[in-house]
Design an enzyme around this catalytic site. Structure first.
Site, mmCIF file in Angstrom:
data_model
loop_
_atom_site.group_PDB
_atom_site.id
_atom_site.type_symbol
_atom_site.label_atom_id
_atom_site.label_comp_id
_atom_site.label_asym_id
_atom_site.label_seq_id
_atom_site.Cartn_x
_atom_site.Cartn_y
_atom_site.Cartn_z
ATOM 1 N N ASN A 41 -10.893 2.571 -35.284
ATOM 2 C CA ASN A 41 -10.891 1.832 -34.022
ATOM 3 C C ASN A 41 -11.299 0.390 -34.298
ATOM 4 O O ASN A 41 -12.048 0.122 -35.220
ATOM 5 C CB ASN A 41 -11.885 2.486 -33.040
ATOM 6 C CG ASN A 41 -11.579 2.119 -31.604
ATOM 7 O OD1 ASN A 41 -11.409 0.954 -31.288
ATOM 8 N ND2 ASN A 41 -11.474 3.127 -30.730
ATOM 9 N N ALA A 86 -5.389 0.321 -36.260
ATOM 10 C CA ALA A 86 -4.794 1.564 -36.798
ATOM 11 C C ALA A 86 -3.551 1.242 -37.626
ATOM 12 O O ALA A 86 -3.265 1.915 -38.621
ATOM 13 C CB ALA A 86 -4.448 2.497 -35.648
ATOM 14 N N ASN A 138 -1.497 9.854 -25.481
ATOM 15 C CA ASN A 138 -0.508 8.857 -25.073
ATOM 16 C C ASN A 138 0.698 9.529 -24.430
ATOM 17 O O ASN A 138 1.076 10.642 -24.805
ATOM 18 C CB ASN A 138 -0.062 8.018 -26.278
ATOM 19 C CG ASN A 138 -1.238 7.269 -26.896
ATOM 20 O OD1 ASN A 138 -2.250 7.044 -26.222
ATOM 21 N ND2 ASN A 138 -1.134 6.935 -28.168
ATOM 22 N N ASP A 144 3.601 7.723 -24.131
ATOM 23 C CA ASP A 144 4.684 6.781 -24.422
ATOM 24 C C ASP A 144 5.767 7.359 -25.328
ATOM 25 O O ASP A 144 6.779 6.705 -25.572
ATOM 26 C CB ASP A 144 4.110 5.478 -25.036
ATOM 27 C CG ASP A 144 3.283 5.736 -26.311
ATOM 28 O OD1 ASP A 144 2.307 4.991 -26.542
ATOM 29 O OD2 ASP A 144 3.604 6.690 -27.055
ATOM 30 N N HIS A 166 -1.402 14.700 -22.312
ATOM 31 C CA HIS A 166 -1.338 14.118 -20.969
ATOM 32 C C HIS A 166 0.088 13.908 -20.484
ATOM 33 O O HIS A 166 0.333 13.098 -19.587
ATOM 34 C CB HIS A 166 -2.119 12.789 -20.949
ATOM 35 C CG HIS A 166 -3.581 12.994 -21.173
ATOM 36 N ND1 HIS A 166 -4.433 11.981 -21.547
ATOM 37 C CD2 HIS A 166 -4.347 14.106 -21.096
ATOM 38 C CE1 HIS A 166 -5.649 12.465 -21.684
ATOM 39 N NE2 HIS A 166 -5.637 13.748 -21.424
ATOM 40 N N GLY A 182 -7.713 5.112 -32.265
ATOM 41 C CA GLY A 182 -7.274 4.320 -31.112
ATOM 42 C C GLY A 182 -7.610 4.911 -29.777
ATOM 43 O O GLY A 182 -6.830 4.784 -28.826
ATOM 44 N N CYS A 197 14.512 20.389 -3.569
ATOM 45 C CA CYS A 197 13.694 20.706 -2.389
ATOM 46 C C CYS A 197 13.376 19.495 -1.527
ATOM 47 O O CYS A 197 12.729 19.621 -0.483
ATOM 48 C CB CYS A 197 12.375 21.375 -2.831
ATOM 49 S SG CYS A 197 11.172 20.222 -3.496
HETATM 50 C C1 BV8 Z 1 -9.457 17.518 -16.033
HETATM 51 C C2 BV8 Z 1 -1.983 10.106 -18.286
HETATM 52 C C3 BV8 Z 1 -10.024 19.565 -15.058
HETATM 53 C C4 BV8 Z 1 -1.652 9.308 -17.070
HETATM 54 C C5 BV8 Z 1 -4.429 10.073 -18.490
HETATM 55 C C6 BV8 Z 1 -17.404 13.260 -15.748
HETATM 56 C C7 BV8 Z 1 -17.679 13.613 -17.060
HETATM 57 C C8 BV8 Z 1 -16.705 14.169 -17.860
HETATM 58 C C9 BV8 Z 1 -15.413 14.373 -17.357
HETATM 59 C C10 BV8 Z 1 -15.157 14.001 -16.057
HETATM 60 C C11 BV8 Z 1 -16.130 13.459 -15.253
HETATM 61 N N1 BV8 Z 1 -15.568 13.209 -14.046
HETATM 62 C C12 BV8 Z 1 -14.264 13.570 -14.048
HETATM 63 C C13 BV8 Z 1 -14.008 14.065 -15.263
HETATM 64 C C14 BV8 Z 1 -12.743 14.588 -15.704
HETATM 65 C C15 BV8 Z 1 -11.802 13.433 -16.067
HETATM 66 C C16 BV8 Z 1 -12.474 12.442 -17.006
HETATM 67 O O1 BV8 Z 1 -12.614 12.683 -18.189
HETATM 68 N N2 BV8 Z 1 -12.886 11.296 -16.451
HETATM 69 C C17 BV8 Z 1 -13.517 10.277 -17.270
HETATM 70 C C18 BV8 Z 1 -13.015 8.914 -16.830
HETATM 71 C C19 BV8 Z 1 -15.031 10.407 -17.113
HETATM 72 N N3 BV8 Z 1 -10.720 14.090 -16.772
HETATM 73 C C20 BV8 Z 1 -9.715 14.598 -16.061
HETATM 74 O O2 BV8 Z 1 -9.594 14.482 -14.858
HETATM 75 C C21 BV8 Z 1 -8.691 15.406 -16.859
HETATM 76 N N4 BV8 Z 1 -8.466 16.654 -16.200
HETATM 77 O O3 BV8 Z 1 -10.589 17.311 -16.348
HETATM 78 O O4 BV8 Z 1 -9.021 18.677 -15.433
HETATM 79 C C22 BV8 Z 1 -10.243 19.330 -13.595
HETATM 80 C C23 BV8 Z 1 -9.309 19.811 -12.713
HETATM 81 C C24 BV8 Z 1 -9.539 19.634 -11.341
HETATM 82 C C25 BV8 Z 1 -10.664 18.927 -10.879
HETATM 83 C C26 BV8 Z 1 -11.576 18.384 -11.812
HETATM 84 C C27 BV8 Z 1 -11.365 18.582 -13.175
HETATM 85 C C28 BV8 Z 1 -7.362 14.676 -16.923
HETATM 86 C C29 BV8 Z 1 -7.501 13.454 -17.775
HETATM 87 C C30 BV8 Z 1 -6.108 12.899 -18.065
HETATM 88 C C31 BV8 Z 1 -5.868 11.637 -17.243
HETATM 89 N N5 BV8 Z 1 -4.556 11.052 -17.635
HETATM 90 N N6 BV8 Z 1 -3.234 9.606 -18.878
HETATM 91 C C32 BV8 Z 1 -1.234 7.912 -17.440
HETATM 92 O O5 BV8 Z 1 -1.112 7.607 -18.640
HETATM 93 O O6 BV8 Z 1 -1.031 7.126 -16.507
HETATM 94 S S1 BV8 Z 1 -5.833 9.424 -19.150
HETATM 95 C C33 BV8 Z 1 -5.443 7.996 -19.936
HETATM 96 O O7 BV8 Z 1 -6.643 7.295 -20.068
HETATM 97 C C34 BV8 Z 1 -4.942 8.179 -21.332
HETATM 98 O O8 BV8 Z 1 -4.053 9.269 -21.455
HETATM 99 C C35 BV8 Z 1 -6.193 8.315 -22.127
HETATM 100 O O9 BV8 Z 1 -6.609 9.646 -22.195
HETATM 101 C C36 BV8 Z 1 -7.166 7.553 -21.280
HETATM 102 C C37 BV8 Z 1 -7.392 6.189 -21.895
HETATM 103 O O10 BV8 Z 1 -7.949 6.448 -23.084
HETATM 104 P P1 BV8 Z 1 -7.398 5.769 -24.416
HETATM 105 O O11 BV8 Z 1 -6.092 6.377 -24.794
HETATM 106 O O12 BV8 Z 1 -8.518 5.931 -25.349
HETATM 107 O O13 BV8 Z 1 -7.106 4.249 -24.089
HETATM 108 P P2 BV8 Z 1 -8.191 3.111 -23.789
HETATM 109 O O14 BV8 Z 1 -7.461 1.912 -23.318
HETATM 110 O O15 BV8 Z 1 -9.290 3.691 -22.944
HETATM 111 O O16 BV8 Z 1 -8.829 2.813 -25.232
HETATM 112 C C38 BV8 Z 1 -8.044 2.269 -26.254
HETATM 113 C C39 BV8 Z 1 -8.892 2.340 -27.494
HETATM 114 O O17 BV8 Z 1 -8.126 1.852 -28.587
HETATM 115 C C40 BV8 Z 1 -10.143 1.470 -27.402
HETATM 116 O O18 BV8 Z 1 -11.220 2.181 -27.978
HETATM 117 C C41 BV8 Z 1 -9.780 0.252 -28.282
HETATM 118 O O19 BV8 Z 1 -10.927 -0.267 -28.944
HETATM 119 C C42 BV8 Z 1 -8.856 0.879 -29.290
HETATM 120 N N7 BV8 Z 1 -7.859 -0.017 -29.870
HETATM 121 C C43 BV8 Z 1 -7.184 -1.027 -29.265
HETATM 122 N N8 BV8 Z 1 -6.290 -1.553 -30.141
HETATM 123 C C44 BV8 Z 1 -6.409 -0.847 -31.301
HETATM 124 C C45 BV8 Z 1 -7.413 0.133 -31.139
HETATM 125 N N9 BV8 Z 1 -7.775 0.988 -32.110
HETATM 126 C C46 BV8 Z 1 -7.114 0.891 -33.290
HETATM 127 N N10 BV8 Z 1 -6.130 -0.017 -33.525
HETATM 128 C C47 BV8 Z 1 -5.764 -0.899 -32.564
HETATM 129 N N11 BV8 Z 1 -4.793 -1.806 -32.825
HETATM 130 ZN ZN ZN Z 2 11.482 20.042 -5.762
#
Ligand code: BV8
Ligand code: ZN
Length: 256
Positions: free
Chosen positions: A221, A239, A109, A111, A126, A195, A158
């Site tokens: 979750n 959570a 997160n 936030d 992140h 979460g 810059c």
């Molecule tokens: C990288 C910041 C190396 C920005 C974020 C294929 C296979 C594997 C990996 C990859 C692939 N293709 C590309 C990749 C790499 C990619 C990736 O993993 N893609 C995925 C989509 C397949 N990863 C990257 O690019 C990472 N970097 O790999 O670098 C590299 C370098 C150069 C070139 C290539 C590779 C960078 C990833 C970071 C991205 N930035 N956030 C912003 O916030 O705007 S990601 C962002 O989305 C979040 O930070 C978080 O990580 C993700 C969302 O996930 P969640 O937090 O889980 O949220 P979500 O809504 O999805 O789920 C919520 C969950 O909570 C649900 O399960 C729900 O049921 C549950 N829930 C809801 N309410 C509750 C609850 N649970 C409990 N209680 C509740 N009340």
């Molecule tokens: Zn700068």
């Protein structure tokens, strides 16, 4: 399908492991902030940004293509943060940190709510939405001119566009934060995964690393995730209710 009694037994089993743990590692995602009113990435598709997929906006390519739209999306999310507070899930993780010998919380997160709740042994995998940096010289900006209609504010040093200090897709995670989280996954005897949809790597690989190193992995979750079949205990529910319940069951006398 587990009934309420099974659920109670599973909370008790997880609480016993928590009480006896020497080193607890935690991985959180947007679900732990959901009860604070911060939209998760899945929900974000329903809100103001329903027409954009976050994965389309949270990328260097999107910023290069339309820097103002990406800046505005983050400015809107930053403004939302001023109106939200940590919830019982964040506070329960602070209680756990204070009870166990060793602890590390790795969050996806951006936030800042874990730090606001009092978490100290914390790595932000992140980045953090409240921080802004230069897209070219990486200099942090604590204040900036109001953006024009067409462009984000510019770096005082810059002149390049400012950007949110978060990790976009296809960007590398902060090396120190990731290394700390990976070390904790390999050394902990219990990992709580709360979460998160467990789809974004490398963060989503941490529970498997913990399991491979012999840790017990507990998922919290409201829904099933791709991780669920690979955890030792899957607690189904919010959570904000389950984490405090774990703390109460593990340390009945200590709860605040
Ligand atoms: C990288 C910041 C190396 C920005 C974020 C294929 C296979 C594997 C990996 C990859 C692939 N293709 C590309 C990749 C790499 C990619 C990736 O993993 N893609 C995925 C989509 C397949 N990863 C990257 O690019 C990472 N970097 O790999 O670098 C590299 C370098 C150069 C070139 C290539 C590779 C960078 C990833 C970071 C991205 N930035 N956030 C912003 O916030 O705007 S990601 C962002 O989305 C979040 O930070 C978080 O990580 C993700 C969302 O996930 P969640 O937090 O889980 O949220 P979500 O809504 O999805 O789920 C919520 C969950 O909570 C649900 O399960 C729900 O049921 C549950 N829930 C809801 N309410 C509750 C609850 N649970 C409990 N209680 C509740 N009340
Ligand atoms: Zn700068």
């Amino acid at each position: 399908m587990t009934g309420p009694d099974d659920e109670h037994a599973e909370v008790a089993a997880a609480a016993a492991a928590l009480r006896d743990a020497r080193f607890v590692a935690v991985l959180t995602g947007a679900g732990v902030s959901a009860e604070s009113g911060v939209p998760t990435f899945r929900d974000a598709l329903t809100g103001l940004w329903a027409t954009f997929d976050p994965r389309e906006l949270a990328t260097p390519a999107a910023f290069a293509r339309n820097p103002k739209r990406v800046w505005d999306w983050y400015a809107e999310r930053r403004a939302q943060l001023a109106r939200v507070e940590p919830n019982a899930a964040h506070r329960a993780l602070v209680d756990i940190e204070r009870q166990v010998p060793r602890f590390l919380l790795a969050t996806q997160n951006v936030d800042g709510l874990h730090a606001r709740a009092g978490s100290r042994a914390l790595v932000e995998l992140h980045g953090n939405l409240a921080r802004v940096r230069c897209s070219a010289c990486a200099r942090k900006a604590s204040r900036w001119d109001a953006p024009t209609d067409a462009a984000p504010p510019r770096c005082a040093a810059c002149g390049a566009y400012l950007r949110p200090d978060v990790v976009w897709f296809d960007e590398l995670l902060p090396a120190g934060a990731l290394a700390a989280a990976e070390d904790a996954a390999r050394s902990c005897d219990l990992m709580l995964v709360a979460g998160t949809s467990a789809e974004v790597y490398p963060a989503a690989g941490l529970p498997a690393a913990a399991r491979a190193a012999g840790a017990l992995v507990v998922e919290i979750n409201v829904h099933e995730t791709p991780l669920t079949p690979h955890v030792d205990v899957a607690l189904r529910g919010p959570a904000g209710a389950l984490l405090p319940a774990l703390v109460r069951a593990a340390w009945p006398a200590a709860v605040r």
